[in-house]
Design an enzyme around this catalytic site. Structure first.
Site: not given
Ligand code: F6R
Length: 322
Positions: A70, A139, A141, A146
């Site tokens: 992303d 959440d 994702h 989301e």
């Molecule tokens: C980032 C991504 C997100 C993160 C998720 C967890 O490229 O795709 O899905 O993996 O938000 O983020 P952290 O590791 O910062 O808790």
């Protein structure tokens, strides 16, 4: 259906080493493999470990191709908080991967549909993702897919949930600066990867970890779709895993178990005895002792019979609660 390989590590560092072992095994068997990569805090220790392993001559990224999950909408590649910049600083600048072999969605795309379709085509042209690395959002994702009423299939623009913007505000000067939208691979894109490696660390992820892998599959917990992937490895540290086992999991079982017991008892009192009584009128020979019993006496079991029923329900209730 779910082929979940769970690896429990004591610490974040051990989780990173275990994850790096998976990368190393793939890079040794397929040097020109396609890696699906993630950003965020979770993969940073893994990226450090991978850098160290290449510097030690244990792995070689020179033929690897990579596609990232992303990118924030509106951020230029050199913006300090862009995911392209994150990847350069935390991995690409320190390994032998060729810059032209690294792909991240274009945060500045003007024709969003064209950019998203081109991103999907790129993944296809590369031959698909061999190993997709994932973190887990609070959440549920994955990528920036989301919670919602459906699973988005392919790369698309998405609005960021408030909880995600709050969580990611730690990288920006203030929450107001966190973009409100992003471009992300779809859930279908992620599911098309041959293997998935998810890393979950920290006690704050226990609850969502439980929902994702041990709850129902629902787009309201996007990561739960991984239960349908044939090859998922989940690596968690003790902090994340302990919450899943001892806290929420047991309470959930206990609550379901009690609920089932009550339902069975109510069913027994209101229906079973009632039916028995009705049948006693039709088949008096089978139920001589109940014949003609009416009113309050219709709940006509003695104490021992009730206890016997109760004991019989326990294995049934436990099976359903599990
Ligand atoms: C980032 C991504 C997100 C993160 C998720 C967890 O490229 O795709 O899905 O993996 O938000 O983020 P952290 O590791 O910062 O808790």
């Amino acid at each position: 259906m779910l082929h979940l390989n769970i690896c429990k590590a004591e610490t974040v560092e051990e989780a990173a080493r275990l994850a790096a072992d998976h990368f190393q095994e793939l890079l040794c068997t397929k040097p020109a493999c396609v890696l699906g990569l993630a950003t965020g805090s979770t993969p940073i220790p893994l990226y450090r470990e991978l850098i160290a392993r290449e510097q030690a001559g244990r792995i070689d990224f020179s033929r690897v191709r990579s596609v990232n999950l992303d990118e924030y909408k509106g951020l230029a590649p050199d913006h300090p908080q862009s995911y392209r910049r994150f990847m350069q600083e935390n991995l690409f600048d320190h390994i032998s991967i060729r810059p032209e072999n690294t792909y991240v969605p274009d945060g500045l795309a003007t024709d969003v549909d064209a950019m998203c379709s081109a991103y999907e085509r790129t993944i296809e042209d590369l031959g698909g993702v061999d190993l997709q690395l994932l973190g887990l959002g609070h959440d549920g994702h994955i990528g920036f897919n989301e919670p919602g009423d459906h699973f988005p299939t392919r790369t698309h623009e998405t609005a960021l949930a408030e909880i995600t913007r709050q969580a990611n505000a730690r990288f920006f000067a203030s929450e107001a600066e966190v973009p409100t939208a992003a471009y992300t691979m779809g859930v279908g894109t992620v599911m098309a990867a041959r293997r998935i490696l998810m890393i979950v660390t920290g006690a704050d992820k226990s609850d969502i970890l439980h929902k994702a892998f041990f709850g129902p599959v629902t787009p309201w917990v996007p990561a739960s779709i991984l239960q349908f992937h044939p090859d998922v490895t989940l690596i968690c540290d003790r902090a994340a895993w302990d919450g899943v086992k001892s806290g929420y999991g047991f309470l959930r079982f206990f609550a379901r178990f009690l609920a089932m017991l009550y339902i069975m008892e109510i069913y027994d009192i209101f229906f079973f005895d009632w039916f028995l009584l009705c049948r006693s009128n039709f088949f008096p020979h089978f139920y001589p002792e109940l014949k003609g019993v009416v009113g309050p006496h219709m709940f006509g079991y003695n104490k021992k019979q009730h206890i016997a029923h109760f004991i019989l329900y326990i294995p049934a209730c436990a099976a359903i609660a599990l």
